[in-house]
Design an enzyme around this catalytic site. Structure first.
Site, PDB file in Angstrom:
ATOM      1  N   ARG A  51     -16.256  -7.115  -3.700  1.00 24.73           N
ATOM      2  CA  ARG A  51     -17.405  -6.114  -3.475  1.00 24.73           C
ATOM      3  C   ARG A  51     -18.534  -6.102  -4.143  1.00 24.73           C
ATOM      4  NH1 ARG A  51     -12.633  -4.463  -2.604  1.00 24.73           N
ATOM      5  NH2 ARG A  51     -12.284  -5.858  -4.270  1.00 24.73           N
ATOM      6  N   THR A  52     -18.405  -6.372  -5.645  1.00 33.32           N
ATOM      7  CA  THR A  52     -19.663  -6.397  -6.472  1.00 33.32           C
ATOM      8  C   THR A  52     -20.521  -7.618  -5.798  1.00 33.32           C
ATOM      9  OG1 THR A  52     -18.349  -5.845  -8.370  1.00 33.32           O
ATOM     10  CG2 THR A  52     -20.613  -6.505  -8.736  1.00 33.32           C
ATOM     11  N   LYS A  80     -19.333 -28.189 -16.696  1.00 26.42           N
ATOM     12  CA  LYS A  80     -19.473 -29.269 -17.382  1.00 26.42           C
ATOM     13  C   LYS A  80     -19.798 -28.682 -18.509  1.00 26.42           C
ATOM     14  CE  LYS A  80     -21.950 -30.798 -13.158  1.00 26.42           C
ATOM     15  NZ  LYS A  80     -23.215 -30.869 -13.054  1.00 26.42           N
ATOM     16  N   ARG A 101     -21.604 -11.870 -13.465  1.00 24.95           N
ATOM     17  CA  ARG A 101     -20.222 -11.356 -13.908  1.00 24.95           C
ATOM     18  C   ARG A 101     -19.723 -12.595 -14.772  1.00 24.95           C
ATOM     19  NH1 ARG A 101     -15.496  -8.896 -10.228  1.00 24.95           N
ATOM     20  NH2 ARG A 101     -16.884  -7.106 -10.454  1.00 24.95           N
ATOM     21  N   HIS A 129     -18.709  -2.339 -16.768  1.00 26.09           N
ATOM     22  CA  HIS A 129     -19.200  -2.849 -15.253  1.00 26.09           C
ATOM     23  C   HIS A 129     -20.090  -1.543 -14.804  1.00 26.09           C
ATOM     24  CE1 HIS A 129     -18.910  -4.048 -11.203  1.00 26.09           C
ATOM     25  NE2 HIS A 129     -17.457  -3.993 -11.091  1.00 26.09           N
TER      26      HIS A 129
HETATM   27  N1   CP Z   1     -14.843  -2.854  -7.940  1.00 29.83           N
HETATM   28  C1   CP Z   1     -14.862  -4.332  -8.063  1.00 29.83           C
HETATM   29  O1   CP Z   1     -15.699  -4.687  -9.148  1.00 29.83           O
HETATM   30  O2   CP Z   1     -14.609  -5.084  -6.985  1.00 29.83           O
HETATM   31  P1   CP Z   1     -14.790  -6.857  -7.081  1.00 29.83           P
HETATM   32  O3   CP Z   1     -13.896  -7.356  -8.053  1.00 29.83           O
HETATM   33  O4   CP Z   1     -14.012  -7.288  -5.650  1.00 29.83           O
HETATM   34  O5   CP Z   1     -16.208  -7.092  -7.371  1.00 29.83           O
END
Ligand code: CP
Length: 304
Positions: A51-52, A80, A101, A129
């Site tokens: 999703r993100t 590396k 991320r 998040h």
């Molecule tokens: N909700 C969320 O962060 O989903 P993903 O891990 O798929 O990005």
């Protein structure tokens, strides 16, 4: 130039503006279809995501911009031994904005210190998040109509669930909000969050381990999965993974207007039979993620 590491990096007024912009985009997406023409978003994902990453990419494409990036540490020079600091220096010369991320808490913050473009934390370990929180807030505002005077149940892995921590941080700013923290004893909300954020803001909360006993009192039920990737011990994960399963029997105990949110991915914690219940809004919530990220990109690039 501005970075977003935490939902609290935005004041209440800024948050209202962002949500209002996201709702305007939802109403008239065509109006924004070329706002980011010539701009590039880098998605630097050192940890898996559906999703993100894809909603960030969809957001930039919807705005007329382009995307580049990597979807795992293995497919970047991190494999590396390249540092996050060196990587973002390079990305800064390739893109206009970056969503990152990383499994290590604080890695996007380190990146922001070496970056000459805005960096958005797209999830750092079990820490924060913020764009999921913005998605959750847009969902609550759009479907519930308000942020104040809500009794919010957080259920599942409240220890490692970074989306839970970020949402609590954001919601304590509204009057009349209270929390019911539903988890096994091993997966309770960390003490620092209870002490600093809940007690510090005099927010009423209770900690329970029985969902059935409290579901009927909730305005919102925020379900989360038990985060296998954060456990040191597989036995503990197996023992705790099915602590809560929301099914139609439990939904019968809930109010007619209670909303069920979940940041997704879901594993077993919501039975698929709940998906057709109009109160189950988690797929809609994922859709909202695109609009709030469009609004965030426009805001950080100062295009609105
Ligand atoms: N909700 C969320 O962060 O989903 P993903 O891990 O798929 O990005």
């Amino acid at each position: 130039m501005r970075h977003i590491m935490n939902a609290l990096d935005l004041s209440k007024d800024e948050l209202d503006d962002l949500i209002s912009l996201a709702e305007q985009i939802m109403e008239n997406p065509q109006k924004y279809a070329e706002c980011c023409k010539g701009k590039k978003l880098a998605t630097c994902f050192y940890e898996p995501s559906t999703r993100t990453r894809l909603s960030f990419e969809a957001a930039m494409i919807n705005l007329g911009g382009s995307v580049l990036g990597f979807s795992s540490a293995d497919s970047s020079s991190a494999a590396k031994g390249e540092s996050v600091a060196d990587t973002i220096r390079i990305i800064s010369s390739y893109a206009d904005i970056c969503a990152m991320r990383h499994p290590k808490e604080g890695a996007p913050l380190v990146a922001s210190m070496y970056s000459s473009i805005p960096v958005i934390n797209a999830g750092d370990g079990g820490h924060n998040h913020p764009t999921q929180t913005l998605t959750d807030l847009l969902t609550i505002k759009n479907l519930k109509g308000r942020f104040d005077h809500l009794r919010i149940g957080m259920c599942g892995d409240l220890k490692f669930g970074r989306t839970v921590h970020s949402l609590i941080d954001a919601m304590v700013r509204y009057p009349g909000v209270e929390f019911v923290l539903i988890s096994p004893p091993e997966l309770k909300v960390p003490d620092y969050l209870k002490k600093e954020t809940l007690d510090g803001n005099r927010i009423p909360y209770e900690e329970v381990s029985d969902l059935d006993a409290v579901i009927g009192s909730l305005d919102i039920l925020y379900m989360t999965r038990v985060q296998r990737e954060r456990f040191f011990n597989e036995e503990d994960y197996i023992r705790l993974k099915d602590s809560f399963i929301l099914d139609t029997k439990k939904m019968k105990l809930a109010r007619e207007d209670m909303l069920v949110l979940h940041p997704l991915p879901r594993v077993n914690e919501i039975s698929t039979e709940v998906d057709n219940d109009p109160r189950a809004v988690y797929f809609k919530q994922a859709e909202f993620g695109v609009y709030i990220r469009m609004a965030l990109i426009l805001t950080l690039l100062e295009l609105v």
